[in-house]
Design an enzyme around this catalytic site. Sequence first.
Site, PDB file in Angstrom:
ATOM      1  N   HIS A  57      -4.045   5.820   3.216  1.00 53.36           N
ATOM      2  CA  HIS A  57      -4.669   4.581   2.773  1.00 53.36           C
ATOM      3  C   HIS A  57      -4.015   3.349   3.403  1.00 53.36           C
ATOM      4  O   HIS A  57      -4.695   2.457   3.923  1.00 53.36           O
ATOM      5  CB  HIS A  57      -4.588   4.505   1.251  1.00 53.36           C
ATOM      6  CG  HIS A  57      -5.454   3.463   0.632  1.00 53.36           C
ATOM      7  ND1 HIS A  57      -5.060   2.156   0.459  1.00 53.36           N
ATOM      8  CD2 HIS A  57      -6.711   3.542   0.113  1.00 53.36           C
ATOM      9  CE1 HIS A  57      -6.027   1.471  -0.127  1.00 53.36           C
ATOM     10  NE2 HIS A  57      -7.039   2.288  -0.360  1.00 53.36           N
TER      11      HIS A  57
ATOM     12  N   SER B  80     -11.264  -1.304  -1.076  1.00 54.83           N
ATOM     13  CA  SER B  80      -9.963  -1.409  -0.412  1.00 54.83           C
ATOM     14  C   SER B  80     -10.127  -1.884   1.022  1.00 54.83           C
ATOM     15  O   SER B  80      -9.409  -2.775   1.487  1.00 54.83           O
ATOM     16  CB  SER B  80      -9.254  -0.049  -0.399  1.00 54.83           C
ATOM     17  OG  SER B  80      -8.839   0.327  -1.677  1.00 54.83           O
TER      18      SER B  80
ATOM     19  N   ASP C  49       0.828  -1.205   0.000  1.00 57.00           N
ATOM     20  CA  ASP C  49       0.000   0.000   0.000  1.00 57.00           C
ATOM     21  C   ASP C  49       0.867   1.261   0.000  1.00 57.00           C
ATOM     22  O   ASP C  49       1.959   1.247  -0.584  1.00 57.00           O
ATOM     23  CB  ASP C  49      -0.934  -0.019   1.221  1.00 57.00           C
ATOM     24  CG  ASP C  49      -2.313   0.512   0.879  1.00 57.00           C
ATOM     25  OD1 ASP C  49      -2.443   1.727   0.697  1.00 57.00           O
ATOM     26  OD2 ASP C  49      -3.265  -0.297   0.799  1.00 57.00           O
TER      27      ASP C  49
END
Length: 383
Positions: A99, A255, A69
């Site tokens: 994220h 996600s 990520d």
Amino acid sequence: MIDRVLPATALVLGLVAVPWGAGPAMAECDPEAGVVTLPADEPWAQRRLDIKSAWQLSTGAGVRIAVIDSGLDTKHPQLRGFSTFIDITGTGYTDCVGHGTAVTGIIAGRAYPGVSFHGVAPQATVIELKQSNQSEGHVANLATAIDKAVQLKADVINVSIKAADNPVLRAAVHNALASDCVVVAAAGNITEKNKDVPAYPGSYEGVLAVGSATPDGRRADSSSTATPVGVLGPGVGITAPWPRGAYRLDLEGSSFAAAYVSGTAVLVRARFQHLDQEQVRRRIIATADGSVGQGTGAGMVNPVLAVSAVLPFEPAGRPVVAAPPPAPIPADAIAKLPQEDVVTRDLALAVFAGALILAAVIGGLGLVLPLGRSRGWRVDPPA
């Protein structure tokens, strides 16, 4: 979700271009702000999946999860102690997007006193691979990160990224599956700029693609239907850790749904160590809550059933729910009563009766004989 759909020409050029990760300088790193204090109520995703009940059988201990990520806030109270960090971008550990911190927190965030949030597999060993310093990544670095995760002997690989099909990426995923890694990937999000097209690596055979679900269990409107979804995960109104020791309460996308399923895969691998990656994927699908339409696969992931259900198609191995019941008591453990001896009983009764009669006779004689002697054994005449 971190999305990257590039034309084939651009992908080929990207594979030989300068090292990927050129983006904001570290001084410009400024992720969106999050809240410091969480509501007292447990987030809906944790309640819906009943994660703490699954902990009675597995917390993910001993399983290595690779998170590919945008980096990680290693100082976050619930994300400390993740010692393995691979920076492919050359920009440092800082998560400039947020994220990666959120995804990692959902998978393996440690429980913290007074905090209602926790990860799915809090005792998992996390391998953090930073593949982007921006909201978008590059397929070449994604493939490199997957290969690196295999080298580090990851048991599960989480890819909350959407990319285009590419031979290098396909080869990296194939190698991971052949190395017995469970590969979990986001199905992708539908936006005005991003049409509903298949997401990779989620669309590769053998990868567990995850769609996004709402609190009532239906597919979120933003969740892709073009990718062959295996299961759904919570993906709307998601609470997760955020950089600078903060939290976000409004995250949405496949996600984060993929992160919940990756955490479940960690629990399963810790519980059933004899299962290979394909069997783990099949178990998660088989124990989901059930399809609710197009793009939902087998429905919402169910961590409790995933670590407890008895599935007839699996090989024998470790006990599933509890130790088998004890063996029945042997037939000879308790002595049986002997069969009644009727002959002996009757003989004993006869002897006893005879003894009583003999005693009566002797008693009678004891009275009659003295009387007879006193009368000279004469018989009185009739009156």
